[in-house]
Design an enzyme around this catalytic site. Structure first.
Site, PDB file in Angstrom:
ATOM      1  CG  HIS A 171      -0.515   0.405   2.486  1.00 27.89           C
ATOM      2  ND1 HIS A 171      -0.151  -0.478   3.479  1.00 27.89           N
ATOM      3  CD2 HIS A 171      -0.306   1.644   3.016  1.00 27.89           C
ATOM      4  CE1 HIS A 171       0.240   0.195   4.544  1.00 27.89           C
ATOM      5  NE2 HIS A 171       0.164   1.481   4.292  1.00 27.89           N
ATOM      6  CG  ASP A 230      -0.013  -3.844   2.763  1.00 26.76           C
ATOM      7  OD1 ASP A 230       0.460  -3.338   1.721  1.00 26.76           O
ATOM      8  OD2 ASP A 230      -0.259  -3.178   3.792  1.00 26.76           O
ATOM      9  CB  SER A 250       2.604   1.878   6.441  1.00 26.21           C
ATOM     10  OG  SER A 250       1.377   1.591   7.010  1.00 26.21           O
ATOM     11  N   GLY A 251       5.031  -0.135   6.174  1.00 24.63           N
ATOM     12  CA  GLY A 251       6.132  -0.578   5.333  1.00 24.63           C
ATOM     13  C   GLY A 251       7.366  -0.931   6.126  1.00 24.63           C
TER      14      GLY A 251
HETATM   15  N1  ARG Z   1      -1.403   2.177   7.451  1.00 26.35           N
HETATM   16  C1  ARG Z   1      -0.491   2.891   8.288  1.00 26.35           C
HETATM   17  C2  ARG Z   1       0.590   3.573   7.461  1.00 26.35           C
HETATM   18  O1  ARG Z   1       0.417   3.694   6.271  1.00 26.35           O
HETATM   19  C3  ARG Z   1       0.028   2.072   9.412  1.00 26.35           C
HETATM   20  C4  ARG Z   1      -0.980   2.066  10.469  1.00 26.35           C
HETATM   21  C5  ARG Z   1      -0.594   1.248  11.627  1.00 26.35           C
HETATM   22  N2  ARG Z   1      -1.588   1.479  12.608  1.00 26.35           N
HETATM   23  C6  ARG Z   1      -1.610   0.878  13.772  1.00 26.35           C
HETATM   24  N3  ARG Z   1      -2.526   1.219  14.621  1.00 26.35           N
HETATM   25  N4  ARG Z   1      -0.751  -0.026  14.084  1.00 26.35           N
HETATM   26  O2  ARG Z   1       1.517   4.142   7.977  1.00 26.35           O
END
Ligand code: ARG
Length: 420
Positions: free
Chosen positions: A91, A139, A233-234
């Site tokens: 993503h 993902d 993320s990532g």
């Molecule tokens: N989707 C988020 C990002 O793009 C990561 C979110 C992680 N959230 C969590 N509550 N652990 O950075």
């Protein structure tokens, strides 16, 4: 053009001011009179604290090619898994192409120039990737770098020899430059990390209404308070010492409505499911070739830069960037513990600033206040995580930006003493 002595005097004033501001912030949070802002929203606590510098040499960060400033251009975490290969979340690169992403490896503090910034040769999202709107699956993505990097050190991935590394109860760790809501930060300058236990799949299913797939794993505490957050993320979920070495077991993927909330664990791509896919992608290339050692070219220094050695800093503060950042910013400070009290001094012709300020002011995010006849743009950046104020103004031809002061009164006092 100002003299160095005068600039240094301004900086010293700034620093003393920051020191007193931080004392107030740390020990006696004041209430801004007449200014309505929400009570510090400490409902979200990720428990993240600054990571140990150098302890996570495989951390990487994805940056917009068009943004020279890594702190501003960063949009996701990632990990170095071979000299020329980066692992991240699909993503994160959904809307990216090799020409739009740079990877920075071997850096702890984003505003430093540690490590290497390298372009992408190929981006390989998992062919079965499904985005969030359609239910989120697979993902995971690989990025092949333009050249092998000698900055940083690759992390091992979970495999048969470390099969127990993602068992429920194992204390894993996440790291990233993402949000630390309890500090009011958007993204951080230094790398932050927090320990998070791996959660039994069933408990995570219950917390996330049955949305957890077999290719996902959850980590966190039932009561909340330990989590990754937006911007992480990532990045890797790893076990710091599984059989004596760090092993990555997951990729930060998603979470509930917030970060660190009770009964809402962080969700990570489960790497055991992708061992074969990753190997197949990497093996087709020269992934194991020895890294080319290239001396990092010295960053161009500018005559307008402040000599850090000339700037005496009060205890607790460090000068973290004295370069002419994009030709403008000449100094940037933060407190030792990473408190978000930044003062930036820019050196440029800001004769049109009043105009720019007026425009900004019209957007209702800021207001122009006269402080000792100097127009000051004051912006309220408060959100549900707490109060936040910014000021921008010009003194003696230098643009000064005070960032993230936690109360309006404090900010105004800071501005006034600087204008003196
Ligand atoms: N989707 C988020 C990002 O793009 C990561 C979110 C992680 N959230 C969590 N509550 N652990 O950075």
């Amino acid at each position: 053009m100002k003299t160095m002595a005068k600039r240094t005097a301004i900086l010293l004033t700034l620093l003393l001011l920051m020191l007193s501001a931080s004392l107030v912030i740390n020990h006696a949070p004041s209430v801004a009179s007449g200014q309505a802002f929400q009570q510090s929203g400490l409902d979200e606590r990720t428990g993240k604290t600054p990571a140990q510098s150098g302890a996570q040499p495989w951390m990487a960060v994805l940056v917009d090619v068009g943004e020279p400033n890594v702190r501003e251009g960063q949009f996701c975490g990632a990990s170095l898994i071979a000299p020329q290969w980066i692992l991240t979340a699909a993503h994160c690169v959904e809307d990216q192409s090799p020409t739009s992403v740079d990877v920075v490896v071997g850096r702890y503090q984003l505003t430093s120039d540690q490590g290497e910034r390298i372009g992408a040769k190929r981006i390989i999202p998992h062919p079965g990737y499904v985005n969030e709107q359609d239910g989120q699956a697979n993902d995971i993505a690989l990025i092949e770098l333009n050249r092998p990097t000698a900055a940083g050190r690759p992390i091992s991935l979970i495999d048969a020899a470390n099969a127990a590394a993602d068992d429920p109860g194992v204390l894993a760790r996440i790291a990233g430059w993402g949000r630390v809501p309890e500090k009011g930060l958007d993204v951080t300058d230094k790398l932050y990390s927090v320990d998070v236990p791996v959660v039994p799949q069933q408990a995570c299913q219950v917390a996330h209404d049955g949305d957890i797939q077999a290719d996902e794993l959850c980590a966190g505490l039932p009561q909340g308070g330990a989590d990754s957050c937006e911007g992480d993320s990532g990045g890797p979920l790893f076990v710091p010492a599984a059989g004596g070495k760090a092993v990555q077991i997951g990729i930060t993927s998603w979470g509930g409505d917030g970060c660190g909330l009770p009964q809402s664990y962080g969700v990570y791509t489960r790497l055991t499911e992708y061992e074969h896919w990753i190997k197949t992608q990497i093996d087709g290339t020269n992934a194991d070739s020895a890294p080319t050692v290239r001396p990092t070219s010295p960053s161009p220094s500018d005559s307008a830069s402040i000599d850090p050695a000339e700037t005496a800093l009060p205890a607790g503060y460090s000068l973290i960037d004295a370069q002419n950042d994009q030709g403008e910013r000449v100094a940037y400070f933060e407190t030792r513990d990473g408190d978000y009290v930044d003062v930036s001094v820019f050196d440029a012709d800001y004769s049109s600033l009043a105009e720019w300020m007026a425009e900004e002011g019209d957007e209702a995010i800021g207001q122009i206040t006269q402080a000792r006849d100097v127009p000051v743009l004051i912006e309220d950046g408060s959100d549900r995580h707490g109060a936040f104020w910014y000021a921008t103004f010009v003194v003696d031809g230098q643009l000064i930006f005070i960032d993230g002061v936690l109360s309006y009164d404090e900010l105004l006092a800071a501005v006034i003493s600087l204008i003196n």
